[in-house]
Design a protein around this motif. Structure first.
Motif, PDB file in Angstrom:
ATOM      1  N   ASN A  50       0.823  -1.215   0.000  1.00  0.00           N
ATOM      2  CA  ASN A  50       0.000   0.000   0.000  1.00  0.00           C
ATOM      3  C   ASN A  50       0.857   1.265   0.000  1.00  0.00           C
ATOM      4  OD1 ASN A  50      -2.111  -1.700   0.042  1.00  0.00           O
ATOM      5  ND2 ASN A  50      -2.903  -1.121   2.065  1.00  0.00           N
ATOM      6  N   LEU A  51       1.989   1.191   0.696  1.00  0.00           N
ATOM      7  CA  LEU A  51       2.886   2.350   0.712  1.00  0.00           C
ATOM      8  C   LEU A  51       3.399   2.627  -0.694  1.00  0.00           C
ATOM      9  CD1 LEU A  51       4.992   1.852   3.983  1.00  0.00           C
ATOM     10  CD2 LEU A  51       3.428   3.727   3.468  1.00  0.00           C
ATOM     11  N   LYS A  52       3.756   1.552  -1.398  1.00  0.00           N
ATOM     12  CA  LYS A  52       4.287   1.735  -2.756  1.00  0.00           C
ATOM     13  C   LYS A  52       3.213   2.280  -3.690  1.00  0.00           C
ATOM     14  CE  LYS A  52       7.966  -1.703  -2.731  1.00  0.00           C
ATOM     15  NZ  LYS A  52       8.245  -3.113  -3.053  1.00  0.00           N
ATOM     16  N   LYS A  53       2.003   1.794  -3.506  1.00  0.00           N
ATOM     17  CA  LYS A  53       0.887   2.300  -4.314  1.00  0.00           C
ATOM     18  C   LYS A  53       0.715   3.794  -4.081  1.00  0.00           C
ATOM     19  CE  LYS A  53      -3.098   0.274  -3.700  1.00  0.00           C
ATOM     20  NZ  LYS A  53      -4.107  -0.785  -3.487  1.00  0.00           N
ATOM     21  N   LEU A  54       0.764   4.157  -2.811  1.00  0.00           N
ATOM     22  CA  LEU A  54       0.620   5.563  -2.444  1.00  0.00           C
ATOM     23  C   LEU A  54       1.758   6.385  -3.038  1.00  0.00           C
ATOM     24  CD1 LEU A  54      -0.882   7.661  -0.725  1.00  0.00           C
ATOM     25  CD2 LEU A  54       0.633   7.090   1.152  1.00  0.00           C
ATOM     26  N   TYR A  55       2.964   5.819  -2.975  1.00  0.00           N
ATOM     27  CA  TYR A  55       4.166   6.493  -3.491  1.00  0.00           C
ATOM     28  C   TYR A  55       3.975   6.866  -4.963  1.00  0.00           C
ATOM     29  CZ  TYR A  55       9.117   7.209  -4.560  1.00  0.00           C
ATOM     30  OH  TYR A  55      10.323   7.737  -4.952  1.00  0.00           O
ATOM     31  N   ASN A  56       3.339   5.976  -5.707  1.00  0.00           N
ATOM     32  CA  ASN A  56       3.160   6.217  -7.136  1.00  0.00           C
ATOM     33  C   ASN A  56       2.059   7.208  -7.453  1.00  0.00           C
ATOM     34  OD1 ASN A  56       5.233   4.530  -7.957  1.00  0.00           O
ATOM     35  ND2 ASN A  56       3.935   2.713  -7.756  1.00  0.00           N
ATOM     36  N   ARG A  57       1.143   7.410  -6.504  1.00  0.00           N
ATOM     37  CA  ARG A  57       0.046   8.300  -6.863  1.00  0.00           C
ATOM     38  C   ARG A  57       0.112   9.675  -6.185  1.00  0.00           C
ATOM     39  NH1 ARG A  57      -4.172   9.162  -3.159  1.00  0.00           N
ATOM     40  NH2 ARG A  57      -4.294   7.561  -1.552  1.00  0.00           N
ATOM     41  N   THR A  58       0.829   9.777  -5.084  1.00  0.00           N
ATOM     42  CA  THR A  58       0.767  11.032  -4.328  1.00  0.00           C
ATOM     43  C   THR A  58       1.653  12.117  -4.940  1.00  0.00           C
ATOM     44  OG1 THR A  58       1.022  12.053  -2.168  1.00  0.00           O
ATOM     45  CG2 THR A  58       2.623  10.384  -2.739  1.00  0.00           C
ATOM     46  N   THR A  59       1.276  13.368  -4.696  1.00  0.00           N
ATOM     47  CA  THR A  59       2.109  14.480  -5.152  1.00  0.00           C
ATOM     48  C   THR A  59       3.008  14.973  -4.022  1.00  0.00           C
ATOM     49  OG1 THR A  59       0.238  15.893  -4.603  1.00  0.00           O
ATOM     50  CG2 THR A  59       0.541  15.338  -6.931  1.00  0.00           C
ATOM     51  N   THR A  60       2.742  14.492  -2.798  1.00  0.00           N
ATOM     52  CA  THR A  60       3.558  14.888  -1.652  1.00  0.00           C
ATOM     53  C   THR A  60       4.898  14.167  -1.720  1.00  0.00           C
ATOM     54  OG1 THR A  60       1.498  14.856  -0.418  1.00  0.00           O
ATOM     55  CG2 THR A  60       3.515  15.111   0.865  1.00  0.00           C
TER      56      THR A  60
END
Ligand code: UDP
Ligand code: MG
Length: 311
Positions: A50-60
């Motif tokens: 989930n962290l990696k998924k977030l990494y790919n979508r977030t602008t932060t």
């Protein structure tokens, strides 16, 4: 970079997205830049995924450090501090018990008060069970009496501090990390802010009563050598008592002329002394064990994977 949020995660798969969104909402139009430093502390669930998924979508701006196994929250904090780039650094849990809105207040406080280096949140304990409350109180009074550091009651890891504080904490390489003690030990001017912990968003707490007890013992042993002195006192006291008893026995024999019926006395004394000796050896053992572990000089954590970190 103004602010780094260091977030230790152990089996927090369901909370990652919610946490990110809550932070994004709290920090929208805050007027400064911030980054998220997630530490996956050897989670067994989909936390890393989930962290990696977030990494790919977030602008932060976001960093992930994934441990090779579970090293504990204290190690995760250490890794997070090593990788944080912000002028201010915040330690915050992933389970949304600690609201990101409070972090904005902490940052504002540090901005307005240049003479303060750290803002720590302490928990309003009104909602807590009586038994746990009693033990926590006992713990604070024992450790504050025994050790040279002064722990603020109920102060949590939830805090924001300046870079200089982070560097001081990183300079402490001890293996058994007791963060409450470490924060007190490094000093710096700290402002304490009350907060009420919310309910966990999802998942369950990793703390059981047994774990808390061990943590408390770790804290006391880690920040005080006074228990060793207790052994000395206890030994001297027993020796003194034995001497007095010897005099009594001799006098009884010489003056009154009675044979001392010794059987029960001997059993009791053997048990008492044996118990006391084992107790003292146990205390010494706690310190020897820690010396042993520290002398191996093993790293505080092992990262098997990092994302977004420079090196
Ligand atoms: N945590 C961790 N490693 C551990 C245990 C906990 O990184 O071995 C993290 C956990 O994911 C959470 C934070 O530390 O973000 C606080 O843990 P928890 O919520 O279980 O503690 P509580 O809030 O009950 O004190
Ligand atoms: Mg929690």
């Amino acid at each position: 970079m103004k602010l780094s949020l260091v977030v230790p995660c152990y089996n927090e798969a369901e909370n990652i997205c919610a946490f990110h969104d809550a932070v994004a909402e709290a920090f929208s139009n805050c007027g400064y830049d911030y980054e998220l430093v997630f530490i996956d502390d050897g989670s067994r669930d989909a936390t890393l995924f989930n962290l990696k998924k977030l990494y790919n979508r977030t602008t932060t701006p976001m960093k992930i450090i994934s441990f090779s196994r579970n090293f504990g929250k204290e190690a995760a904090i250490y890794a997070g501090l090593e990788h944080a780039a912000g002028d201010y650094i915040t330690l915050i849990d992933a389970d949304l018990q600690q609201r990101p809105e409070i972090v904005r207040d902490m940052v504002a406080y540090l901005d307005e008060n240049p003479d303060f280096d750290m803002v720590a949140a302490y928990q309003d304990r009104r909602g807590e069970g009586k038994v746990l409350s009693f033990f926590k109180k006992a713990f604070y009074s024992i450790i504050n009496k025994l050790s040279n550091v002064n722990l603020q009651k109920d102060a949590s890891d939830f805090r924001t501090f300046r870079r200089s504080v982070a560097e001081s904490i990183l300079s402490i390489h001890e293996y058994h990390r007791f963060s409450k003690g470490i924060f007190a030990w490094v000093g710096y001017k700290t402002h304490y802010l009350p907060y009420t912990a919310c309910k966990r968003a999802a998942g369950s707490s990793k703390w059981s009563f047994r774990k808390l007890t061990n943590y408390a013992i770790d804290g006391i042993i880690g920040f005080s050598t006074r228990p060793l002195r207790l052994a000395t006192y206890l030994g001297s006291l027993t020796a003194l008592a034995a001497l007095l008893y010897l005099i009594v026995v001799v006098l009884q024999k010489l003056i009154v002329g009675i044979d001392v019926p010794g059987f029960a006395t001997i059993i009791v004394l053997i048990l008492l002394l044996g118990g006391m000796q084992l107790f003292c050896i146990g205390i010494i053992g706690e310190y020897v064990g820690r010396t042993f572990e520290q002398s191996k000089n093993r790293p505080i954590y092992l990262a098997k994977e990092t994302l977004g970190c420079d090196e």
